[in-house]
Write a protein that holds these residues in place. Structure first.
Motif, PDB file in Angstrom:
ATOM      1  N   TYR A  42      -5.915  39.208 -25.957  1.00 31.82           N
ATOM      2  CA  TYR A  42      -6.586  39.617 -24.729  1.00 31.82           C
ATOM      3  C   TYR A  42      -6.124  38.684 -23.623  1.00 31.82           C
ATOM      4  CZ  TYR A  42      -9.518  41.969 -28.131  1.00 31.82           C
ATOM      5  OH  TYR A  42      -9.964  42.760 -29.162  1.00 31.82           O
ATOM      6  N   VAL A  43      -5.718  39.248 -22.493  1.00 29.83           N
ATOM      7  CA  VAL A  43      -5.242  38.448 -21.371  1.00 29.83           C
ATOM      8  C   VAL A  43      -6.067  38.804 -20.139  1.00 29.83           C
ATOM      9  CG1 VAL A  43      -3.261  37.853 -19.920  1.00 29.83           C
ATOM     10  CG2 VAL A  43      -2.907  38.386 -22.341  1.00 29.83           C
ATOM     11  N   TYR A  44      -6.462  37.753 -19.408  1.00 26.62           N
ATOM     12  CA  TYR A  44      -7.255  37.909 -18.191  1.00 26.62           C
ATOM     13  C   TYR A  44      -6.697  37.002 -17.103  1.00 26.62           C
ATOM     14  CZ  TYR A  44     -10.654  39.999 -21.335  1.00 26.62           C
ATOM     15  OH  TYR A  44     -11.268  40.801 -22.268  1.00 26.62           O
ATOM     16  N   LYS A  45      -6.962  37.369 -15.858  1.00 27.11           N
ATOM     17  CA  LYS A  45      -6.662  36.458 -14.757  1.00 27.11           C
ATOM     18  C   LYS A  45      -7.589  35.254 -14.893  1.00 27.11           C
ATOM     19  CE  LYS A  45      -5.082  39.855 -11.423  1.00 27.11           C
ATOM     20  NZ  LYS A  45      -5.312  40.447 -10.090  1.00 27.11           N
ATOM     21  N   ASN A  46      -7.056  34.082 -14.609  1.00 25.21           N
ATOM     22  CA  ASN A  46      -7.847  32.855 -14.711  1.00 25.21           C
ATOM     23  C   ASN A  46      -8.626  32.664 -13.410  1.00 25.21           C
ATOM     24  OD1 ASN A  46      -8.947  30.404 -15.297  1.00 25.21           O
ATOM     25  ND2 ASN A  46      -7.032  29.274 -15.278  1.00 25.21           N
ATOM     26  N   SER A  77     -13.841  42.236 -23.911  1.00 27.14           N
ATOM     27  CA  SER A  77     -13.962  43.043 -22.695  1.00 27.14           C
ATOM     28  C   SER A  77     -13.943  42.233 -21.404  1.00 27.14           C
ATOM     29  CB  SER A  77     -15.262  43.853 -22.731  1.00 27.14           C
ATOM     30  OG  SER A  77     -16.376  42.970 -22.671  1.00 27.14           O
ATOM     31  N   GLY A  78     -14.164  40.929 -21.492  1.00 22.62           N
ATOM     32  CA  GLY A  78     -14.268  40.096 -20.296  1.00 22.62           C
ATOM     33  C   GLY A  78     -15.599  40.207 -19.596  1.00 22.62           C
ATOM     34  N   GLN A  79     -16.531  40.953 -20.160  1.00 21.87           N
ATOM     35  CA  GLN A  79     -17.855  41.170 -19.569  1.00 21.87           C
ATOM     36  C   GLN A  79     -18.662  39.879 -19.600  1.00 21.87           C
ATOM     37  OE1 GLN A  79     -18.780  44.238 -18.340  1.00 21.87           O
ATOM     38  NE2 GLN A  79     -20.684  43.399 -17.575  1.00 21.87           N
ATOM     39  N   CYS A  80     -19.274  39.520 -18.464  1.00 17.23           N
ATOM     40  CA  CYS A  80     -20.121  38.334 -18.396  1.00 17.23           C
ATOM     41  C   CYS A  80     -21.488  38.675 -18.984  1.00 17.23           C
ATOM     42  CB  CYS A  80     -20.276  37.845 -16.960  1.00 17.23           C
ATOM     43  SG  CYS A  80     -21.271  36.339 -16.833  1.00 17.23           S
ATOM     44  N   ILE A  81     -21.916  37.880 -19.983  1.00 17.22           N
ATOM     45  CA  ILE A  81     -23.190  38.148 -20.652  1.00 17.22           C
ATOM     46  C   ILE A  81     -24.238  37.074 -20.381  1.00 17.22           C
ATOM     47  CG2 ILE A  81     -22.168  39.582 -22.446  1.00 17.22           C
ATOM     48  CD1 ILE A  81     -22.405  37.050 -24.301  1.00 17.22           C
ATOM     49  N   ALA A  82     -23.814  35.966 -19.724  1.00 16.10           N
ATOM     50  CA  ALA A  82     -24.772  34.902 -19.389  1.00 16.10           C
ATOM     51  C   ALA A  82     -24.229  34.090 -18.231  1.00 16.10           C
ATOM     52  CB  ALA A  82     -25.020  34.002 -20.596  1.00 16.10           C
TER      53      ALA A  82
END
Length: 114
Positions: A42-46, A83-88
């Motif tokens: 999984y790759v995301y923008k930092n 998913s990159g979803q923020c959960i907290a």
């Protein structure tokens, strides 16, 4: 879209995260990070959606102590790896920006918008 070589397959192990600077490091999209979980990369923008700053507290340190979630070093927000979803944290409900990954015989490439 620009295609950038990210890394060889041996450079990222299960349960690890690694940051990368790609192309023009002055560009907003140049910094990304990768996490391998259950054999998937999984790759995301930092970039944290809360403050717009980098997530890592030390080079290649993007995960919580258990290696189960992505964690923002600045304010402790927690994100699902898949998913990159923020959960907290202060950006609950927001998400990290995913970066498409392409597999090739040489290793992993990412595709970034021009």
């Amino acid at each position: 879209m620009q295609k950038y070589f990210l890394c060889g397959y041996g450079e990222l192990s299960e349960g690890q995260s690694k940051g990368f600077s790609l192309g023009d490091t002055a560009a907003d999209t140049a910094n990304v990070f990768a996490v391998m979980k259950d054999g998937e990369v999984y790759v995301y923008k930092n970039r944290c959606p809360h403050r717009g700053i980098g997530l890592d507290w030390q080079p290649d340190q993007f995960l919580d102590a258990e290696g189960a979630l992505i964690q923002c070093a600045s304010h402790g927000a927690l994100f699902l790896i898949e998913s990159g979803q923020c959960i907290a944290g202060p950006c609950t409900g927001d998400a990290l920006t995913p970066v498409p990954v392409e597999h090739s015989p040489e290793g992993l490439y990412v595709l970034l918008a021009d």
